[in-house]
Design a protein around this motif. Structure first.
Motif, PDB file in Angstrom:
ATOM      1  N   THR A 186     -13.951  -4.720  13.927  1.00 15.27           N
ATOM      2  CA  THR A 186     -14.878  -5.490  13.087  1.00 15.27           C
ATOM      3  C   THR A 186     -14.602  -5.245  11.607  1.00 15.27           C
ATOM      4  OG1 THR A 186     -16.646  -3.807  13.030  1.00 15.27           O
ATOM      5  CG2 THR A 186     -16.698  -5.412  14.849  1.00 15.27           C
ATOM      6  N   LEU A 187     -14.199  -4.031  11.259  1.00 10.55           N
ATOM      7  CA  LEU A 187     -13.873  -3.718   9.864  1.00 10.55           C
ATOM      8  C   LEU A 187     -12.540  -4.355   9.456  1.00 10.55           C
ATOM      9  CD1 LEU A 187     -15.059  -0.002   9.782  1.00 10.55           C
ATOM     10  CD2 LEU A 187     -16.165  -1.960   8.657  1.00 10.55           C
ATOM     11  N   VAL A 188     -11.601  -4.470  10.385  1.00  9.26           N
ATOM     12  CA  VAL A 188     -10.330  -5.160  10.116  1.00  9.26           C
ATOM     13  C   VAL A 188     -10.621  -6.636   9.838  1.00  9.26           C
ATOM     14  CG1 VAL A 188      -8.170  -5.963  11.160  1.00  9.26           C
ATOM     15  CG2 VAL A 188      -8.849  -3.566  11.394  1.00  9.26           C
ATOM     16  N   VAL A 189     -11.422  -7.253  10.703  1.00  8.94           N
ATOM     17  CA  VAL A 189     -11.781  -8.662  10.535  1.00  8.94           C
ATOM     18  C   VAL A 189     -12.523  -8.864   9.205  1.00  8.94           C
ATOM     19  CG1 VAL A 189     -13.229 -10.524  11.463  1.00  8.94           C
ATOM     20  CG2 VAL A 189     -11.800  -9.173  13.007  1.00  8.94           C
ATOM     21  N   GLY A 190     -13.334  -7.890   8.821  1.00  9.61           N
ATOM     22  CA  GLY A 190     -14.070  -7.966   7.559  1.00  9.61           C
ATOM     23  C   GLY A 190     -13.232  -7.636   6.334  1.00  9.61           C
ATOM     24  N   GLY A 191     -11.968  -7.298   6.553  1.00 15.53           N
ATOM     25  CA  GLY A 191     -11.062  -7.022   5.442  1.00 15.53           C
ATOM     26  C   GLY A 191     -11.242  -5.664   4.788  1.00 15.53           C
ATOM     27  N   MET A 192     -11.915  -4.738   5.481  1.00 19.12           N
ATOM     28  CA  MET A 192     -12.172  -3.420   4.890  1.00 19.12           C
ATOM     29  C   MET A 192     -11.225  -2.339   5.380  1.00 19.12           C
ATOM     30  SD  MET A 192     -16.206  -3.194   4.505  1.00 19.12           S
ATOM     31  CE  MET A 192     -17.163  -4.633   4.144  1.00 19.12           C
ATOM     32  N   VAL A 200      -1.477   3.899  15.849  1.00 16.17           N
ATOM     33  CA  VAL A 200      -1.701   3.300  14.532  1.00 16.17           C
ATOM     34  C   VAL A 200      -2.402   4.299  13.625  1.00 16.17           C
ATOM     35  CG1 VAL A 200      -1.833   0.931  15.394  1.00 16.17           C
ATOM     36  CG2 VAL A 200      -3.923   2.275  15.198  1.00 16.17           C
ATOM     37  N   GLN A 201      -2.163   4.125  12.350  1.00 13.17           N
ATOM     38  CA  GLN A 201      -2.896   4.864  11.330  1.00 13.17           C
ATOM     39  C   GLN A 201      -3.884   3.888  10.715  1.00 13.17           C
ATOM     40  OE1 GLN A 201      -2.426   8.396  10.115  1.00 13.17           O
ATOM     41  NE2 GLN A 201      -1.869   8.227  12.273  1.00 13.17           N
ATOM     42  N   ILE A 202      -5.089   4.366  10.457  1.00 13.75           N
ATOM     43  CA  ILE A 202      -6.147   3.508   9.951  1.00 13.75           C
ATOM     44  C   ILE A 202      -6.408   3.866   8.492  1.00 13.75           C
ATOM     45  CG2 ILE A 202      -8.537   2.781  10.281  1.00 13.75           C
ATOM     46  CD1 ILE A 202      -8.163   3.818  13.237  1.00 13.75           C
ATOM     47  N   PHE A 203      -6.365   2.847   7.642  1.00 19.72           N
ATOM     48  CA  PHE A 203      -6.538   2.999   6.198  1.00 19.72           C
ATOM     49  C   PHE A 203      -7.645   2.069   5.714  1.00 19.72           C
ATOM     50  CE2 PHE A 203      -2.114   3.910   7.025  1.00 19.72           C
ATOM     51  CZ  PHE A 203      -1.799   4.945   6.167  1.00 19.72           C
ATOM     52  N   LEU A 204      -8.237   2.390   4.582  1.00 19.55           N
ATOM     53  CA  LEU A 204      -9.145   1.464   3.911  1.00 19.55           C
ATOM     54  C   LEU A 204      -8.320   0.506   3.059  1.00 19.55           C
ATOM     55  CD1 LEU A 204     -12.017   3.801   2.599  1.00 19.55           C
ATOM     56  CD2 LEU A 204     -11.988   2.410   4.681  1.00 19.55           C
ATOM     57  N   THR A 205      -8.740  -0.745   3.033  1.00 17.81           N
ATOM     58  CA  THR A 205      -8.147  -1.709   2.106  1.00 17.81           C
ATOM     59  C   THR A 205      -8.813  -1.496   0.742  1.00 17.81           C
ATOM     60  OG1 THR A 205      -9.838  -3.346   2.581  1.00 17.81           O
ATOM     61  CG2 THR A 205      -7.839  -3.402   3.959  1.00 17.81           C
ATOM     62  N   THR A 206      -8.399  -2.258  -0.231  1.00 15.72           N
ATOM     63  CA  THR A 206      -9.033  -2.188  -1.550  1.00 15.72           C
ATOM     64  C   THR A 206     -10.521  -2.512  -1.434  1.00 15.72           C
ATOM     65  OG1 THR A 206      -6.947  -2.803  -2.595  1.00 15.72           O
ATOM     66  CG2 THR A 206      -8.947  -3.071  -3.908  1.00 15.72           C
ATOM     67  N   THR A 207     -10.849  -3.516  -0.651  1.00 15.87           N
ATOM     68  CA  THR A 207     -12.258  -3.889  -0.427  1.00 15.87           C
ATOM     69  C   THR A 207     -13.004  -2.771   0.281  1.00 15.87           C
ATOM     70  OG1 THR A 207     -11.627  -6.220  -0.269  1.00 15.87           O
ATOM     71  CG2 THR A 207     -13.770  -5.608   0.641  1.00 15.87           C
ATOM     72  N   GLY A 208     -12.387  -2.201   1.294  1.00 10.54           N
ATOM     73  CA  GLY A 208     -13.001  -1.098   2.030  1.00 10.54           C
ATOM     74  C   GLY A 208     -13.206   0.126   1.157  1.00 10.54           C
ATOM     75  N   ARG A 209     -12.244   0.414   0.309  1.00 12.49           N
ATOM     76  CA  ARG A 209     -12.358   1.557  -0.600  1.00 12.49           C
ATOM     77  C   ARG A 209     -13.522   1.357  -1.576  1.00 12.49           C
ATOM     78  NH1 ARG A 209      -7.596   2.508  -0.393  1.00 12.49           N
ATOM     79  NH2 ARG A 209      -6.770   0.971  -1.836  1.00 12.49           N
ATOM     80  N   ALA A 210     -13.673   0.131  -2.073  1.00 10.12           N
ATOM     81  CA  ALA A 210     -14.779  -0.168  -2.987  1.00 10.12           C
ATOM     82  C   ALA A 210     -16.122   0.024  -2.277  1.00 10.12           C
ATOM     83  CB  ALA A 210     -14.653  -1.594  -3.524  1.00 10.12           C
TER      84      ALA A 210
END
Length: 160
Positions: free
Chosen positions: A82-88, A101-111
């Motif tokens: 759900t967080l991948v779909v939300g772009g976070m 897989v390794q899981i990272f925050l995107t720029t949006t997720g980091r914010a």
């Protein structure tokens, strides 16, 4: 549950009842804070906890994340999706093992992670500031003792 000496028996049934009631009240209030935290950021509670764990320890494998959250891998995987779909969140396959897989925050997720952390730090700063300075080490020690001993509890349904 095996208890360490000299803590084999509680002092009284009354003290155990008071302890249990205080824990129940604490749990309810913290649960309310979780609801406030998650709804103010537009995330579900599980998404919020997942985002924070990834933000604090990124990158994480799905296995590491599930251990940090205290859930099974399939539950963690559904929340991550759900967080991948939300772009976070982004999942990056490992070159040496395509199944991992390794899981990272995107720029949006980091914010969003920084926003959650800042809001919760402000909230808990005000709570901590309301505790008398001389009692703060005692509060921290007590909470540490509780956390240290809670994982070993058993109840009528089995392990907690």
């Amino acid at each position: 549950m095996e208890l360490k000496e000299p803590f084999r028996k509680a002092s009284s049934i009354k003290e155990v009842g008071e302890f249990r009631e205080l824990i129940r009240q604490l749990e309810r209030r913290l649960g309310f804070l979780d609801q406030v935290q998650s709804t103010c950021c537009g995330l579900s509670l599980s998404q919020c906890h997942t985002l924070v764990e990834i933000g604090r320890a990124s990158p994480l494998s799905l296995h590491e994340l599930s251990l940090r959250l205290g859930v099974d891998k399939s539950t963690a995987s559904r929340v991550v999706e759900t967080l991948v779909v939300g772009g976070m969140v982004e999942r990056i396959p490992q070159p040496d093992d395509r199944r991992s897989v390794q899981i990272f925050l995107t720029t949006t997720g980091r914010a969003m992670f920084y926003r959650i952390e800042q809001e919760m730090n402000q909230l808990f700063e005000s709570v901590f500031a309301s505790i008398p300075v001389e009692k703060r080490p005692q509060v921290l020690e007590t909470l540490s003792l509780l956390l240290e001993n809670l994982p070993s509890l058993k109840c009528c349904r089995g392990d907690i």
